[in-house]
Design a protein around this motif. Structure first.
Motif, short mmCIF file in Angstrom:
data_model
loop_
_atom_site.label_atom_id
_atom_site.label_comp_id
_atom_site.label_asym_id
_atom_site.label_seq_id
_atom_site.Cartn_x
_atom_site.Cartn_y
_atom_site.Cartn_z
N TYR A 97 0.97 -1.37 -0.07
CA TYR A 97 -0.01 0.06 -0.06
C TYR A 97 0.90 1.29 0.09
O TYR A 97 1.97 1.39 0.69
N LYS B 83 1.12 -6.34 9.09
CA LYS B 83 1.26 -5.21 8.07
C LYS B 83 2.65 -4.73 8.62
O LYS B 83 2.93 -4.51 9.84
N ILE C 244 3.25 -1.49 4.21
CA ILE C 244 2.78 0.08 3.91
C ILE C 244 3.71 0.99 3.51
O ILE C 244 4.90 1.15 4.53
#
Length: 285
Positions: free
Chosen positions: A25, A45, A66
């Motif tokens: 992301y 994550k 991320i």
């Protein structure tokens, strides 16, 4: 927000280790961050800033990354106050300060890091640290799904350590810094002097992630590597730099395992000779 499946992370880590993550992301706002963490996916994550000061230990990750590099980098400057998002590089932030004739970030002109990463590690050199410029930091807590602000004196900064280093689940989104007025000529001169000093000592010609170990009290890591004749020691495509023993460089498609094995060897040799336990400064993922 950009989302990429099976992203090759080679260009997102400064060692240039090849690794693939399940999904990446690239958030552009705090709402994006909240969306990522409140989705139904029960997948680990991992947050990356500029990709410096990290070691990717695996070639494949079943995790979501991320990535703040290249985005989440807006800056607002009012008088001597700088408010910047965590994804901005310290290089770019120092140039913003220069353009506004603000002094304080000259040292960080050539320290490779995002602002968020610099805060987490309390980055610095030559007696200067990011903590000396900070006034406040904003962060997201996935556990409570809330954003909060914390003042500088609440962050318990230490040498290469901070509140965020001890609470790695928290995600820095923004920081406030207090600088001082200066002149462009003087600021630029100090920036170039700092850069020249670092380039003279450090192995900039090969991919690396900066100092591997924290400096043990009363010793210098580079000197220890010299005394133990470990400079040039290599495993696979990685080796301890001949230019500065505190660095490991990627000379030929090194893997994370190559780097970690060199770290273990250096730690064992230093402990055997000096009784010192070298603490790794870089974040192993």
């Amino acid at each position: 927000m950009k989302v990429v499946e099976h992203l090759d992370l080679t260009l997102y880590n400064s060692y240039r280790i090849k690794a693939i993550c399940k999904r990446a992301y690239f958030p552009d706002s705090e709402n994006d961050i909240q969306t990522i963490y409140t989705s139904d996916d029960d997948v680990r994550k991992i947050v990356l800033g500029s990709g410096h000061n990290i070691i990717l230990s695996k070639s494949t990750y079943d995790d979501y990354f991320i990535i703040f590099s290249g985005n989440f980098n807006r800056v607002t400057i009012t008088g001597t106050e700088v408010v910047a998002e965590a994804g901005i590089s310290m290089y770019d932030l120092s140039l913003h300060a220069l353009a506004h004739e603000l002094s304080g970030l000259e040292l960080f002109y050539d320290i490779p890091s995002s602002l968020g990463g610099a805060v987490v590690m309390n980055a610095g050199a030559s007696g200067e640290e990011i903590k000396d410029l900070l006034t406040k930091v904003r962060y997201y807590n996935p556990s409570s799904n809330q954003f909060a602000d914390i003042q500088q004196d609440e962050m318990a900064f230490e040498y290469r350590n901070s509140f965020f280093q001890r609470n790695p689940h928290l995600i820095i989104t923004k920081a406030w810094l207090s600088l001082k007025k200066g002149t462009k000529a003087a600021i630029k001169e100090k920036m170039e002097q700092n850069k020249a000093t670092r380039w003279a000592k450090q192995p900039k010609e090969y991919p690396n992630a900066g100092s591997v170990f924290k400096r043990p009290k009363g010793f210098y890591v580079g000197a220890l590597m010299d005394e133990l004749q470990l400079k040039g020691y290599s495993i696979g495509g990685a080796k301890i730099s001949e230019k500065h023993g505190g660095f490991i460089v990627n000379v030929n498609n090194a893997t994370g395992d190559d780097i970690l094995r060199i770290i273990k060897h250096a730690q064992d040799k230093v402990h055997e000779r000096y009784g010192i336990t070298l603490e790794v400064e870089q974040r192993i993922i």
